[in-house]
Design an enzyme around this catalytic site. Structure first.
Site, PDB file in Angstrom:
ATOM      1  N   ARG A   1      47.508  41.636  54.970  1.00 31.49           N
ATOM      2  CA  ARG A   1      47.790  43.265  55.075  1.00 31.49           C
ATOM      3  C   ARG A   1      46.242  43.801  55.002  1.00 31.49           C
ATOM      4  O   ARG A   1      45.334  43.275  54.726  1.00 31.49           O
ATOM      5  CB  ARG A   1      48.625  43.603  53.718  1.00 31.49           C
ATOM      6  CG  ARG A   1      48.176  42.997  52.363  1.00 31.49           C
ATOM      7  CD  ARG A   1      48.771  43.564  51.261  1.00 31.49           C
ATOM      8  NE  ARG A   1      48.483  42.926  49.849  1.00 31.49           N
ATOM      9  CZ  ARG A   1      48.894  41.660  49.503  1.00 31.49           C
ATOM     10  NH1 ARG A   1      50.063  41.431  50.156  1.00 31.49           N
ATOM     11  NH2 ARG A   1      48.699  41.152  48.368  1.00 31.49           N
TER      12      ARG A   1
ATOM     13  N   ASP B   1      38.788  39.119  49.879  1.00 29.57           N
ATOM     14  CA  ASP B   1      39.768  38.951  49.039  1.00 29.57           C
ATOM     15  C   ASP B   1      39.852  37.191  48.672  1.00 29.57           C
ATOM     16  O   ASP B   1      39.629  36.526  49.581  1.00 29.57           O
ATOM     17  CB  ASP B   1      41.145  39.266  49.933  1.00 29.57           C
ATOM     18  CG  ASP B   1      42.124  39.367  48.555  1.00 29.57           C
ATOM     19  OD1 ASP B   1      42.019  39.741  47.483  1.00 29.57           O
ATOM     20  OD2 ASP B   1      43.549  39.421  48.923  1.00 29.57           O
ATOM     21  N   GLY B   2      40.376  37.038  47.320  1.00 28.17           N
ATOM     22  CA  GLY B   2      40.612  35.674  47.073  1.00 28.17           C
ATOM     23  C   GLY B   2      39.746  35.220  45.859  1.00 28.17           C
ATOM     24  O   GLY B   2      40.042  34.120  45.405  1.00 28.17           O
TER      25      GLY B   2
ATOM     26  N   HIS C   1      34.093  36.493  41.218  1.00 24.62           N
ATOM     27  CA  HIS C   1      33.520  37.776  41.571  1.00 24.62           C
ATOM     28  C   HIS C   1      31.758  37.203  41.764  1.00 24.62           C
ATOM     29  O   HIS C   1      31.443  37.661  42.807  1.00 24.62           O
ATOM     30  CB  HIS C   1      33.714  38.958  40.802  1.00 24.62           C
ATOM     31  CG  HIS C   1      35.097  39.280  40.748  1.00 24.62           C
ATOM     32  ND1 HIS C   1      35.962  39.490  42.028  1.00 24.62           N
ATOM     33  CD2 HIS C   1      35.858  39.754  39.829  1.00 24.62           C
ATOM     34  CE1 HIS C   1      37.112  39.822  41.537  1.00 24.62           C
ATOM     35  NE2 HIS C   1      37.106  40.171  40.534  1.00 24.62           N
TER      36      HIS C   1
ATOM     37  N   TRP D   1      40.714  31.987  43.486  1.00 27.18           N
ATOM     38  CA  TRP D   1      39.502  30.775  43.714  1.00 27.18           C
ATOM     39  C   TRP D   1      39.080  30.594  42.289  1.00 27.18           C
ATOM     40  O   TRP D   1      39.150  29.147  41.898  1.00 27.18           O
ATOM     41  CB  TRP D   1      38.247  31.429  44.288  1.00 27.18           C
ATOM     42  CG  TRP D   1      37.040  30.618  44.616  1.00 27.18           C
ATOM     43  CD1 TRP D   1      37.063  29.460  45.730  1.00 27.18           C
ATOM     44  CD2 TRP D   1      35.991  30.194  43.623  1.00 27.18           C
ATOM     45  NE1 TRP D   1      35.740  28.876  45.289  1.00 27.18           N
ATOM     46  CE2 TRP D   1      35.253  29.223  44.194  1.00 27.18           C
ATOM     47  CE3 TRP D   1      35.760  30.868  42.368  1.00 27.18           C
ATOM     48  CZ2 TRP D   1      34.112  28.716  43.538  1.00 27.18           C
ATOM     49  CZ3 TRP D   1      34.675  30.151  41.612  1.00 27.18           C
ATOM     50  CH2 TRP D   1      33.798  29.217  42.253  1.00 27.18           C
TER      51      TRP D   1
ATOM     52  N   ARG E   1      38.469  35.433  35.878  1.00 23.10           N
ATOM     53  CA  ARG E   1      38.491  35.883  37.609  1.00 23.10           C
ATOM     54  C   ARG E   1      36.855  36.291  37.725  1.00 23.10           C
ATOM     55  O   ARG E   1      36.656  36.333  39.071  1.00 23.10           O
ATOM     56  CB  ARG E   1      39.303  37.145  37.568  1.00 23.10           C
ATOM     57  CG  ARG E   1      40.852  36.789  37.439  1.00 23.10           C
ATOM     58  CD  ARG E   1      41.631  37.988  37.327  1.00 23.10           C
ATOM     59  NE  ARG E   1      41.532  38.884  38.535  1.00 23.10           N
ATOM     60  CZ  ARG E   1      42.051  38.716  39.791  1.00 23.10           C
ATOM     61  NH1 ARG E   1      42.917  37.694  39.943  1.00 23.10           N
ATOM     62  NH2 ARG E   1      41.690  39.571  40.767  1.00 23.10           N
TER      63      ARG E   1
ATOM     64  N   GLY F   1      39.672  36.049  42.668  1.00 23.36           N
ATOM     65  CA  GLY F   1      40.637  35.813  41.491  1.00 23.36           C
ATOM     66  C   GLY F   1      41.260  34.448  41.692  1.00 23.36           C
ATOM     67  O   GLY F   1      41.285  33.585  40.651  1.00 23.36           O
TER      68      GLY F   1
ATOM     69  N   GLU G   1      42.083  51.528  44.347  1.00 25.37           N
ATOM     70  CA  GLU G   1      43.224  51.001  43.514  1.00 25.37           C
ATOM     71  C   GLU G   1      42.961  49.995  42.734  1.00 25.37           C
ATOM     72  O   GLU G   1      43.595  49.529  41.427  1.00 25.37           O
ATOM     73  CB  GLU G   1      44.556  50.387  44.525  1.00 25.37           C
ATOM     74  CG  GLU G   1      45.377  51.321  45.072  1.00 25.37           C
ATOM     75  CD  GLU G   1      44.630  52.106  46.236  1.00 25.37           C
ATOM     76  OE1 GLU G   1      43.841  51.366  46.775  1.00 25.37           O
ATOM     77  OE2 GLU G   1      44.579  53.189  46.505  1.00 25.37           O
ATOM     78  N   ASN G   2      41.692  49.382  42.691  1.00 32.34           N
ATOM     79  CA  ASN G   2      41.183  48.276  41.796  1.00 32.34           C
ATOM     80  C   ASN G   2      40.860  48.749  40.527  1.00 32.34           C
ATOM     81  O   ASN G   2      40.707  48.056  39.633  1.00 32.34           O
ATOM     82  CB  ASN G   2      39.971  47.746  42.419  1.00 32.34           C
ATOM     83  CG  ASN G   2      40.441  46.621  43.562  1.00 32.34           C
ATOM     84  OD1 ASN G   2      39.581  46.578  44.491  1.00 32.34           O
ATOM     85  ND2 ASN G   2      41.504  46.108  43.668  1.00 32.34           N
TER      86      ASN G   2
END
Ligand code: IPE
Ligand code: IPE
Ligand code: MG
Length: 271
Positions: A205, A31-32, A48, A36, A44, A34, A78-79
């Site tokens: 989470r 994660d992270g 990736h 970054w 974004r 976006g 969910e993405n």
């Protein structure tokens, strides 16, 4: 405090020990990307793209330390709710990764497995997944599990449907349902539960990742965004795992050993 080199040597030694104190299976919530990119005034997708470079680095590190299983959360169920261009960019990255990296992974003995819902995937994406799995199925140096279109609740619901069908067909009685049977009904029944789950990017989470399988996993949250995550961060997370005391609801090994010692002392006295 040990130096980085000492730490790396210790991690290597521990991971190579069969059933030793090192993790056999590490799962990562990458994660992270976006954030970054935003910090650098970039789109974004740039985060990736950079994230894929880090995947290559971390897979190489995992092979280097002799890890048996590495699971990477690459795209959640969910993405799909992200902006259309971002989803398109992520699918394109998966396609490029399959085209350019699978051969290299194949030559390094990596077996690829993909977990996630396949029912509604685009045909070309499905073919890439099946092709990567087919080409690498005979390898045994390490298993790389890619969680793509993955959601733990979907996974558990699908397992329940399968079990429910067996009950309806009369081949299974409800009393026969056990935790072990549920585990065997998940997407990858033959992959052991992760010993360690790492999440980069600072959030604490699970975001619908391996909810069943991580019942007793150690969790390590790293503040580093995925595009900045490197081998040293990876080794530090594993070293942190090795300092943990996994009790699985019991008592720590030291307590158990001293209790066993006391029992034998008492037994000796009684004799
Ligand atoms: C993780 O980075 C990559 C995917 C979810 C595919 P994010 O894109 O979630 O990055 P942040 O959390 O918004 O910074
Ligand atoms: C989890 O990250 C999914 C992946 C890393 C693929 P998200 O960025 O989607 O999770 P939330 O939205 O912060 O919970
Ligand atoms: Mg995120």
């Amino acid at each position: 405090m040990s130096s980085r080199a000492d730490e790396l040597a210790e991690v290597k030694r521990a991971c190579r020990l069969d059933g030793g104190e090192g993790p056999r299976h590490v799962a990562i919530i990458m994660d992270g990307n976006g954030r970054w990119a935003r910090r650098r005034g970039l789109a974004r997708t740039a985060g990736h793209n950079r994230g894929v470079e880090v995947v290559r680095r971390i897979v190489a590190s995992a092979l280097d330390i002799g890890l048996c299983y590495l699971t990477l959360y690459s795209f959640s169920s969910e993405n799909w709710s992200r902006p259309r261009e971002e989803v398109g960019g992520l699918l394109e990255l998966l396609r490029r990764f399959s085209e350019t990296d699978v051969s290299r992974l194949q030559s390094r003995g990596v077996r690829i497995r993909v977990i996630g819902e396949r029912a509604d995937l685009r045909k070309d994406i499905l073919e890439l997944i099946e092709d990567a799995e087919r080409r690498t199925c005979g390898n045994s140096a390490m298993t790389l599990v890619i969680a793509f279109n993955y959601g733990a609740r979907d996974e558990i619901a699908a397992a329940m449907r399968r079990i429910g069908k067996a009950i309806t067909a009369g081949t299974l009685a409800p009393e026969e349902i056990t935790p072990d049977m549920v585990s065997r009904s998940l997407y990858a029944a033959d992959i052991p539960d992760p010993d360690l789950v790492i999440r980069t990017g600072g959030e604490q989470r699970l975001s619908n990742f391996l909810l069943w399988q991580s019942a007793y996993s150690e969790l390590v949250f790293a503040d580093t965004h995925w595009p900045d995550f490197d081998k040293a961060h990876f080794m530090a997370a594993i070293a942190e795992f090795m300092r943990r005391d996994r009790r699985f609801g019991g008592v720590s090994r030291m307590v158990a050993e001293s209790a066993a010692l006391q029992t034998s002392v008492v037994a000796n006295r009684i004799e």
